[in-house]
Scaffold this motif. Sequence first.
Motif, PDB file in Angstrom:
ATOM      1  N   ALA A  65       0.665  -1.144  -0.027  1.00 16.58           N
ATOM      2  CA  ALA A  65      -0.304  -0.210   0.435  1.00 16.58           C
ATOM      3  C   ALA A  65       0.406   1.358  -0.019  1.00 16.58           C
ATOM      4  N   ALA A  66       1.976   1.041   0.994  1.00 18.24           N
ATOM      5  CA  ALA A  66       3.390   2.198   0.859  1.00 18.24           C
ATOM      6  C   ALA A  66       3.611   3.017  -0.730  1.00 18.24           C
ATOM      7  N   ILE A  67       4.126   1.750  -1.771  1.00 17.06           N
ATOM      8  CA  ILE A  67       4.831   1.668  -2.075  1.00 17.06           C
ATOM      9  C   ILE A  67       3.449   2.582  -3.424  1.00 17.06           C
ATOM     10  N   PHE A  68       2.096   1.542  -3.632  1.00 17.24           N
ATOM     11  CA  PHE A  68       0.892   1.712  -4.471  1.00 17.24           C
ATOM     12  C   PHE A  68       0.356   3.358  -4.328  1.00 17.24           C
ATOM     13  N   GLU A  69       0.864   3.953  -3.178  1.00 22.25           N
ATOM     14  CA  GLU A  69       0.544   5.384  -3.097  1.00 22.25           C
ATOM     15  C   GLU A  69       1.598   6.417  -3.493  1.00 22.25           C
ATOM     16  N   ALA A  70       2.341   5.830  -3.564  1.00 19.19           N
ATOM     17  CA  ALA A  70       3.510   6.693  -4.182  1.00 19.19           C
ATOM     18  C   ALA A  70       3.461   7.219  -5.202  1.00 19.19           C
ATOM     19  N   ALA A  71       1.836   5.838  -6.422  1.00 24.21           N
ATOM     20  CA  ALA A  71       2.580   5.966  -7.456  1.00 24.21           C
ATOM     21  C   ALA A  71       3.639   6.104  -8.748  1.00 24.21           C
ATOM     22  N   GLU A  72       4.139   7.108  -9.326  1.00 25.35           N
ATOM     23  CA  GLU A  72       5.233   6.488 -10.309  1.00 25.35           C
ATOM     24  C   GLU A  72       6.406   7.357  -9.608  1.00 25.35           C
ATOM     25  N   SER A  73       6.627   7.518  -8.099  1.00 25.96           N
ATOM     26  CA  SER A  73       7.516   8.297  -8.022  1.00 25.96           C
ATOM     27  C   SER A  73       7.822   7.071  -6.741  1.00 25.96           C
ATOM     28  N   GLY A  74       7.043   5.358  -6.033  1.00 23.07           N
ATOM     29  CA  GLY A  74       8.037   4.894  -5.867  1.00 23.07           C
ATOM     30  C   GLY A  74       8.544   4.864  -5.005  1.00 23.07           C
ATOM     31  N   ARG A  75       8.842   4.552  -3.576  1.00 22.83           N
ATOM     32  CA  ARG A  75       9.720   4.288  -2.244  1.00 22.83           C
ATOM     33  C   ARG A  75      10.574   3.505  -2.139  1.00 22.83           C
ATOM     34  N   SER A  76      11.728   3.899  -1.146  1.00 21.75           N
ATOM     35  CA  SER A  76      12.524   2.650  -1.220  1.00 21.75           C
ATOM     36  C   SER A  76      12.165   2.557  -0.261  1.00 21.75           C
ATOM     37  N   GLY A  77      12.867   0.940   0.719  1.00 23.57           N
ATOM     38  CA  GLY A  77      12.534   0.199   1.608  1.00 23.57           C
ATOM     39  C   GLY A  77      12.917   1.439   2.778  1.00 23.57           C
ATOM     40  N   ASP A  78      13.878   2.229   3.098  1.00 24.81           N
ATOM     41  CA  ASP A  78      13.843   2.973   4.402  1.00 24.81           C
ATOM     42  C   ASP A  78      12.818   3.712   4.339  1.00 24.81           C
ATOM     43  N   GLN A  79      11.851   4.177   2.918  1.00 29.33           N
ATOM     44  CA  GLN A  79      10.655   5.046   2.963  1.00 29.33           C
ATOM     45  C   GLN A  79       9.726   4.182   3.336  1.00 29.33           C
ATOM     46  N   VAL A  80       9.346   3.437   2.463  1.00 28.53           N
ATOM     47  CA  VAL A  80       8.300   2.221   3.412  1.00 28.53           C
ATOM     48  C   VAL A  80       8.903   1.842   4.343  1.00 28.53           C
ATOM     49  N   ALA A  81       9.508   2.042   5.186  1.00 28.05           N
ATOM     50  CA  ALA A  81       9.335   1.870   6.965  1.00 28.05           C
ATOM     51  C   ALA A  81       8.877   2.600   7.124  1.00 28.05           C
ATOM     52  N   GLN A  82       9.551   3.895   7.253  1.00 30.05           N
ATOM     53  CA  GLN A  82       8.810   5.175   8.129  1.00 30.05           C
ATOM     54  C   GLN A  82       7.324   5.586   7.279  1.00 30.05           C
ATOM     55  N   ARG A  83       6.848   5.091   6.838  1.00 34.51           N
ATOM     56  CA  ARG A  83       5.486   5.703   6.411  1.00 34.51           C
ATOM     57  C   ARG A  83       4.751   4.250   6.920  1.00 34.51           C
ATOM     58  N   VAL A  84       4.984   3.063   6.916  1.00 35.47           N
ATOM     59  CA  VAL A  84       4.231   2.247   7.915  1.00 35.47           C
ATOM     60  C   VAL A  84       4.437   2.398   9.398  1.00 35.47           C
ATOM     61  N   GLY A  85       4.959   2.644   9.624  1.00 34.28           N
ATOM     62  CA  GLY A  85       6.106   2.668  11.242  1.00 34.28           C
ATOM     63  C   GLY A  85       6.281   1.388  11.488  1.00 34.28           C
ATOM     64  N   MET A  86       7.391   0.867  10.020  1.00 34.38           N
ATOM     65  CA  MET A  86       7.593  -1.131  10.922  1.00 34.38           C
ATOM     66  C   MET A  86       9.404  -0.473  11.015  1.00 34.38           C
ATOM     67  N   GLU A  87       9.992  -1.085  11.718  1.00 35.73           N
ATOM     68  CA  GLU A  87      11.860  -1.606  11.018  1.00 35.73           C
ATOM     69  C   GLU A  87      12.008  -1.610  10.147  1.00 35.73           C
ATOM     70  N   ASN A  88      13.047  -1.118   9.534  1.00 36.38           N
ATOM     71  CA  ASN A  88      13.748  -1.957   8.037  1.00 36.38           C
ATOM     72  C   ASN A  88      13.706  -3.496   8.066  1.00 36.38           C
ATOM     73  N   TRP A  89      14.089  -4.513   9.237  1.00 34.62           N
ATOM     74  CA  TRP A  89      14.465  -5.294   9.238  1.00 34.62           C
ATOM     75  C   TRP A  89      13.084  -6.251   8.581  1.00 34.62           C
ATOM     76  N   LYS A  90      12.251  -5.489   9.240  1.00 34.36           N
ATOM     77  CA  LYS A  90      10.691  -6.305   9.296  1.00 34.36           C
ATOM     78  C   LYS A  90      10.429  -5.815   7.785  1.00 34.36           C
ATOM     79  N   VAL A  91      10.651  -4.513   7.136  1.00 33.78           N
ATOM     80  CA  VAL A  91      10.421  -4.589   5.740  1.00 33.78           C
ATOM     81  C   VAL A  91      11.142  -5.152   4.461  1.00 33.78           C
ATOM     82  N   ARG A  92      11.943  -5.351   5.037  1.00 28.34           N
ATOM     83  CA  ARG A  92      12.971  -5.917   3.921  1.00 28.34           C
ATOM     84  C   ARG A  92      12.993  -6.782   3.484  1.00 28.34           C
ATOM     85  N   PRO A  93      12.522  -7.780   4.218  1.00 28.65           N
ATOM     86  CA  PRO A  93      11.979  -9.145   2.994  1.00 28.65           C
ATOM     87  C   PRO A  93      10.920  -9.193   2.931  1.00 28.65           C
ATOM     88  N   ARG A  94       9.672  -8.004   3.718  1.00 28.27           N
ATOM     89  CA  ARG A  94       8.561  -7.668   2.150  1.00 28.27           C
ATOM     90  C   ARG A  94       8.433  -7.753   1.731  1.00 28.27           C
TER      91      ARG A  94
END
Length: 106
Positions: free
Chosen positions: A39-68
């Motif tokens: 959802a965090a990546i989809f809502e960014a549309a063409e801009s996209g997001r990095s793993g760190d940006q996804v983690a920040q957006r969803v409030g998760m630690e980076n190490w939890k985001v990377r495998p997802r």
Amino acid sequence: MADHHDYPDHPGARRDGPSADAAVSMVEAARVQRAKCYAAIFEAAESGRSGDQVAQRVGMENWKVRPRLSELLRDGAIVDSGRRVFNASGRKATVWVAATFAEEGL
């Protein structure tokens, strides 16, 4: 329920015991985390997001985001945009976009 030996299709473990118990307990959590990351990546549309940006957006630690993100990539839900940004460690990171936006011709 998934067998704990079918990693990477499901959270896994190498043998029975506490690791296998933890893997079983992660099946639903991983599904929810994967949906939040997508959802965090989809809502960014063409801009996209990095793993760190996804983690920040969803409030998760980076190490939890990377495998997802790896799971979403494997499933074809996200793709590498070809762009890079610097992450918190100062290293370059992939900017991910939802596959639907890549198909529209980024």
